[in-house]
Design a protein around this motif. Sequence first.
Motif, PDB file in Angstrom:
ATOM      1  N   VAL A 186       0.844  -1.185   0.000  1.00 14.29           N
ATOM      2  CA  VAL A 186       0.000   0.000   0.000  1.00 14.29           C
ATOM      3  C   VAL A 186       0.882   1.239   0.000  1.00 14.29           C
ATOM      4  O   VAL A 186       1.981   1.243   0.579  1.00 14.29           O
ATOM      5  CB  VAL A 186      -0.961   0.001   1.214  1.00 14.29           C
ATOM      6  CG1 VAL A 186      -0.199   0.003   2.533  1.00 14.29           C
ATOM      7  CG2 VAL A 186      -1.918   1.187   1.152  1.00 14.29           C
ATOM      8  N   GLN A 187       0.413   2.263  -0.683  1.00 14.37           N
ATOM      9  CA  GLN A 187       1.118   3.543  -0.687  1.00 14.37           C
ATOM     10  C   GLN A 187       0.120   4.639  -0.375  1.00 14.37           C
ATOM     11  O   GLN A 187      -0.734   4.968  -1.207  1.00 14.37           O
ATOM     12  CB  GLN A 187       1.805   3.790  -2.020  1.00 14.37           C
ATOM     13  CG  GLN A 187       2.733   4.989  -2.009  1.00 14.37           C
ATOM     14  CD  GLN A 187       3.640   5.032  -3.214  1.00 14.37           C
ATOM     15  OE1 GLN A 187       3.337   4.488  -4.265  1.00 14.37           O
ATOM     16  NE2 GLN A 187       4.798   5.675  -3.076  1.00 14.37           N
ATOM     17  N   TYR A 188       0.212   5.172   0.840  1.00 11.22           N
ATOM     18  CA  TYR A 188      -0.630   6.300   1.229  1.00 11.22           C
ATOM     19  C   TYR A 188      -0.036   7.579   0.630  1.00 11.22           C
ATOM     20  O   TYR A 188       1.139   7.621   0.261  1.00 11.22           O
ATOM     21  CB  TYR A 188      -0.721   6.405   2.744  1.00 11.22           C
ATOM     22  CG  TYR A 188      -1.307   5.172   3.387  1.00 11.22           C
ATOM     23  CD1 TYR A 188      -0.486   4.225   4.021  1.00 11.22           C
ATOM     24  CD2 TYR A 188      -2.683   4.926   3.350  1.00 11.22           C
ATOM     25  CE1 TYR A 188      -1.017   3.081   4.588  1.00 11.22           C
ATOM     26  CE2 TYR A 188      -3.215   3.780   3.912  1.00 11.22           C
ATOM     27  CZ  TYR A 188      -2.371   2.861   4.529  1.00 11.22           C
ATOM     28  OH  TYR A 188      -2.904   1.727   5.086  1.00 11.22           O
ATOM     29  N   SER A 189      -0.872   8.607   0.580  1.00 15.19           N
ATOM     30  CA  SER A 189      -0.448   9.858  -0.025  1.00 15.19           C
ATOM     31  C   SER A 189       0.843  10.362   0.616  1.00 15.19           C
ATOM     32  O   SER A 189       0.939  10.452   1.844  1.00 15.19           O
ATOM     33  CB  SER A 189      -1.560  10.893   0.121  1.00 15.19           C
ATOM     34  OG  SER A 189      -1.162  12.118  -0.442  1.00 15.19           O
ATOM     35  N   ARG A 190       1.826  10.671  -0.208  1.00 13.62           N
ATOM     36  CA  ARG A 190       3.102  11.233   0.221  1.00 13.62           C
ATOM     37  C   ARG A 190       3.902  10.305   1.126  1.00 13.62           C
ATOM     38  O   ARG A 190       4.765  10.756   1.883  1.00 13.62           O
ATOM     39  CB  ARG A 190       2.891  12.576   0.917  1.00 13.62           C
ATOM     40  CG  ARG A 190       2.194  13.611   0.063  1.00 13.62           C
ATOM     41  CD  ARG A 190       2.079  14.928   0.794  1.00 13.62           C
ATOM     42  NE  ARG A 190       1.234  15.871   0.079  1.00 13.62           N
ATOM     43  CZ  ARG A 190       1.622  16.582  -0.956  1.00 13.62           C
ATOM     44  NH1 ARG A 190       2.847  16.470  -1.406  1.00 13.62           N
ATOM     45  NH2 ARG A 190       0.795  17.410  -1.552  1.00 13.62           N
ATOM     46  N   GLN A 191       3.623   9.008   1.057  1.00 12.34           N
ATOM     47  CA  GLN A 191       4.395   8.063   1.850  1.00 12.34           C
ATOM     48  C   GLN A 191       5.014   7.011   0.933  1.00 12.34           C
ATOM     49  O   GLN A 191       4.647   6.882  -0.221  1.00 12.34           O
ATOM     50  CB  GLN A 191       3.518   7.386   2.908  1.00 12.34           C
ATOM     51  CG  GLN A 191       3.010   8.339   3.965  1.00 12.34           C
ATOM     52  CD  GLN A 191       2.289   7.611   5.086  1.00 12.34           C
ATOM     53  OE1 GLN A 191       2.573   6.447   5.386  1.00 12.34           O
ATOM     54  NE2 GLN A 191       1.357   8.297   5.720  1.00 12.34           N
TER      55      GLN A 191
END
Lengths: 114, 108
Positions: free
Chosen positions: B37-42
């Motif tokens: 998973v890739q959360y916003s700005r992470q």
Amino acid sequence: DTGVSQNPRHKITKRGQNVTFRCDPISEHNRLYWYRQTLGQGPEFLTYFQNEAQLEKSRLLSDRFSAERPKGSFSTLEIQRTEQGDSAMYLCASSLEDRADGYTFGSGTRLTVV
Amino acid sequence: AQRVTQPEKLLSVFKGAPVELKCNYSYSGSPELFWYVQYSRQRLQLLLRHISRESIKGFTADLNKGETSFHLKKPFAQEEDSAMYYCAFKTGANNLFFGTGTRLTVIP
């Protein structure tokens, strides 16, 4: 240890120039991977190292690309004579050998070739 | 050919609704399956892996070898689940193959 570190975060270069990126993995991880991610795509494998040995290279890794991990710690990825198609996010990841729990990724280096 | 297919580029669900992100794989051997998973700005991070059969943040995924699928499910979506989700498998060569990803948006 703050995880996998990549530098620089962003790089803008003119077509034809050479660029080099650096990755510092988690210190106890002996495996290091490079991936490339273009817009709308998932990460694509480029190459990986076990300690200082480069064990596999993808067909995506043309002759203009070279990666090193001279002391089995940090790694560098160099692109010579950059082309606009090289514009992408370059991701580094590290893992422990034989650990089946995936990788720890860095934040990436975004390359823009103009 | 080795391939991971995530048929939905975008998926929107309302908060509290069930969510299922589809993943199908093509591989001749027995792969290890993961969801990242890739959360916003992470940065990209591991969400779960099939061998552990665990539930992370309410998400589960079951490997169906007959259908070569590894769909990600959560019974009640939360706003903080909004992110980019990638299905991936690892071959014996220890390289991860990723799908193209699904962007999940949970509508308040």
